[in-house]
Design a protein around this motif. Structure first.
Motif, PDB file in Angstrom:
ATOM      1  N   LYS A 164     -35.350  14.729  25.716  1.00 38.59           N
ATOM      2  CA  LYS A 164     -36.334  15.470  24.930  1.00 38.59           C
ATOM      3  C   LYS A 164     -35.979  15.684  23.468  1.00 38.59           C
ATOM      4  O   LYS A 164     -34.935  16.389  22.952  1.00 38.59           O
ATOM      5  CB  LYS A 164     -36.621  16.711  25.499  1.00 38.59           C
ATOM      6  CG  LYS A 164     -37.219  16.832  26.917  1.00 38.59           C
ATOM      7  CD  LYS A 164     -38.613  15.904  26.843  1.00 38.59           C
ATOM      8  CE  LYS A 164     -39.321  16.038  28.219  1.00 38.59           C
ATOM      9  NZ  LYS A 164     -38.498  15.422  29.165  1.00 38.59           N
ATOM     10  N   GLY A 165     -36.337  14.651  22.445  1.00 44.52           N
ATOM     11  CA  GLY A 165     -36.025  14.893  21.097  1.00 44.52           C
ATOM     12  C   GLY A 165     -35.642  13.280  20.402  1.00 44.52           C
ATOM     13  O   GLY A 165     -35.712  12.374  21.293  1.00 44.52           O
ATOM     14  N   PRO A 166     -35.417  13.459  19.269  1.00 45.83           N
ATOM     15  CA  PRO A 166     -35.338  12.113  18.669  1.00 45.83           C
ATOM     16  C   PRO A 166     -33.870  11.575  18.918  1.00 45.83           C
ATOM     17  O   PRO A 166     -32.750  11.946  19.005  1.00 45.83           O
ATOM     18  CB  PRO A 166     -35.066  12.573  16.800  1.00 45.83           C
ATOM     19  CG  PRO A 166     -35.531  13.929  16.792  1.00 45.83           C
ATOM     20  CD  PRO A 166     -35.269  14.520  18.317  1.00 45.83           C
ATOM     21  N   ILE A 167     -34.066  10.009  19.027  1.00 43.60           N
ATOM     22  CA  ILE A 167     -32.646   9.363  19.161  1.00 43.60           C
ATOM     23  C   ILE A 167     -32.879   7.878  18.593  1.00 43.60           C
ATOM     24  O   ILE A 167     -34.019   7.327  18.514  1.00 43.60           O
ATOM     25  CB  ILE A 167     -32.527   8.941  20.746  1.00 43.60           C
ATOM     26  CG1 ILE A 167     -31.230   8.352  21.172  1.00 43.60           C
ATOM     27  CG2 ILE A 167     -33.836   8.285  21.458  1.00 43.60           C
ATOM     28  CD1 ILE A 167     -30.822   8.536  22.603  1.00 43.60           C
ATOM     29  N   PHE A 168     -31.852   7.439  17.896  1.00 42.56           N
ATOM     30  CA  PHE A 168     -31.742   6.188  17.528  1.00 42.56           C
ATOM     31  C   PHE A 168     -31.052   5.128  18.242  1.00 42.56           C
ATOM     32  O   PHE A 168     -29.709   5.345  18.415  1.00 42.56           O
ATOM     33  CB  PHE A 168     -31.224   6.405  16.107  1.00 42.56           C
ATOM     34  CG  PHE A 168     -31.097   4.904  15.319  1.00 42.56           C
ATOM     35  CD1 PHE A 168     -32.066   3.973  15.176  1.00 42.56           C
ATOM     36  CD2 PHE A 168     -29.769   4.704  15.005  1.00 42.56           C
ATOM     37  CE1 PHE A 168     -31.849   2.964  14.412  1.00 42.56           C
ATOM     38  CE2 PHE A 168     -29.406   3.360  14.233  1.00 42.56           C
ATOM     39  CZ  PHE A 168     -30.686   2.710  13.951  1.00 42.56           C
ATOM     40  N   LEU A 169     -31.647   4.334  18.731  1.00 42.04           N
ATOM     41  CA  LEU A 169     -31.159   3.062  19.573  1.00 42.04           C
ATOM     42  C   LEU A 169     -30.779   1.979  18.786  1.00 42.04           C
ATOM     43  O   LEU A 169     -31.756   1.454  18.304  1.00 42.04           O
ATOM     44  CB  LEU A 169     -32.007   2.893  20.680  1.00 42.04           C
ATOM     45  CG  LEU A 169     -32.388   3.979  21.858  1.00 42.04           C
ATOM     46  CD1 LEU A 169     -33.193   3.394  22.790  1.00 42.04           C
ATOM     47  CD2 LEU A 169     -30.884   4.553  22.392  1.00 42.04           C
ATOM     48  N   ARG A 170     -29.682   1.328  18.604  1.00 42.04           N
ATOM     49  CA  ARG A 170     -29.041   0.278  17.707  1.00 42.04           C
ATOM     50  C   ARG A 170     -29.114  -1.007  18.631  1.00 42.04           C
ATOM     51  O   ARG A 170     -27.885  -0.787  19.288  1.00 42.04           O
ATOM     52  CB  ARG A 170     -27.835   0.687  16.997  1.00 42.04           C
ATOM     53  CG  ARG A 170     -27.483  -0.144  15.797  1.00 42.04           C
ATOM     54  CD  ARG A 170     -26.233   0.189  15.272  1.00 42.04           C
ATOM     55  NE  ARG A 170     -26.025  -0.150  13.922  1.00 42.04           N
ATOM     56  CZ  ARG A 170     -25.044  -1.069  13.645  1.00 42.04           C
ATOM     57  NH1 ARG A 170     -24.182  -1.739  14.394  1.00 42.04           N
ATOM     58  NH2 ARG A 170     -24.665  -1.659  12.250  1.00 42.04           N
TER      59      ARG A 170
END
Length: 319
Positions: free
Chosen positions: A162-168
């Motif tokens: 639940k919330g923002p996530i940055f997958l690289r």
């Protein structure tokens, strides 16, 4: 393993991303994909064909891309916002900050072809600042999986998170290091190899190079610990402190500038808790030139031999 060459099979982590995304979308109609004229490079063709009404292509408009993702999240969807990492982060950083992070919006940012994966397209397409930019923004988790298994696990985690996530995610092929049933834990490192002489910390496409470096060191009687630090924010403070205390020297490796990324995050923990000798391997504060990703990594001292040499230098210095 390729029987003819004894070389390990290489996996494109984008395949694991889209396979997992499609499987989850089949079970959950809240999952949608948003892209910036990048259906092919994000490998979303299969998703588009299976769920045409759930793929939104905004064209080459990254600020609108992130804004659309935030709007979809506010409407109850789980948007995976996909685009080349260099453009997703640089062009839409204000939207990531204001529309996603400030509002703590449930958006999954997927930076495709990260680091120097675009190689021959040169400095405009290299994404060697994205860790630093996104890590500095509150509320956004930052993750760089090391292989196909961890990519699949991280994507599944992101959908539930639940919330923002940055997958690289890179497009450069890597061998599988983790088991098929790997469970991703945000803020936790994986100890891929234990050792007492030095610790090598890496993520993304550098983790398997760190393992090869450790094998070379073992051949010379040096036992290197290898930590896969996929979670850059939050970071595994406990594993870092333990490594500092038990090995006394840390080498970090990242497909990123040495300023503000994985090496900086590790150094922040080390200097505040257990100062030890460190070496940060990465892009040394310059614009990386044109060249294949593997060539550039070697040029910046991150071949297995280069990583091993950095580790040996630290061991000599602490003696």
């Amino acid at each position: 393993m390729n029987a003819a060459t004894s070389e390990p099979k290489l996996y494109d982590c984008r395949d694991a991303f889209t396979a997992t995304l499609e499987a989850m979308a089949a079970e959950n109609n809240r999952i949608v994909a948003v892209c910036n004229d990048s259906v092919g490079s994000s490998k979303l063709t299969g998703f588009r064909d299976r769920f045409p009404e759930r793929l939104i292509n905004v064209g080459i408009a990254e600020q609108a891309l992130v804004g659309a993702g935030a709007g979809l999240a506010n409407g109850g969807k789980i948007p995976f916002v996909c685009g080349a990492a260099c453009f997703l982060t640089a062009r839409a950083l204000e939207q990531i900050k204001a529309d996603v992070a400030y509002s703590d919006t449930n958006v999954k940012l997927v930076g495709i072809s990260s680091g120097m994966a675009y190689g021959e397209l040169g400095p405009t397409h290299h994404s060697t600042e994205d860790f630093a930019w996104v890590r500095a923004i509150p509320n956004v988790a930052v993750v760089a999986p090391c292989d196909n298994a961890e990519t699949a696990a991280a994507v599944a985690f992101a959908a539930e998170f639940k919330g923002p996530i940055f997958l690289r995610l890179s497009r450069v092929g890597v061998p599988q290091l983790l088991p098929d049933n790997h469970k991703f834990e945000l803020g936790k490192a994986d100890t891929l190899r234990d050792g007492v002489d030095v610790t090598i910390i890496a993520n993304g496409v550098l983790t398997h190079r760190a393992m090869l470096a450790a094998e070379k060191l073992a051949g010379a009687g040096v036992e290197a610990r290898v930590l896969n630090m996929a979670s850059v924010r939050p970071i595994d403070d406990e594993a870092i402190v333990k490594a500092a205390e038990e090995t006394g020297a840390i080498v970090t490796c990242e497909e990123h500038t040495i300023f503000g990324g994985l090496g900086s995050a590790v150094a922040e923990v080390v200097v505040e808790t257990r100062p030890v000798l460190m070496k940060r391997l990465g892009v040394p504060g310059i614009f990386p030139p044109t060249g294949s990703a593997n060539f550039l990594l070697d040029e910046f001292g991150m071949s297995p031999d280069g990583i091993a040499a950095a580790a040996r230098d630290l061991i000599e210095r602490k003696a």
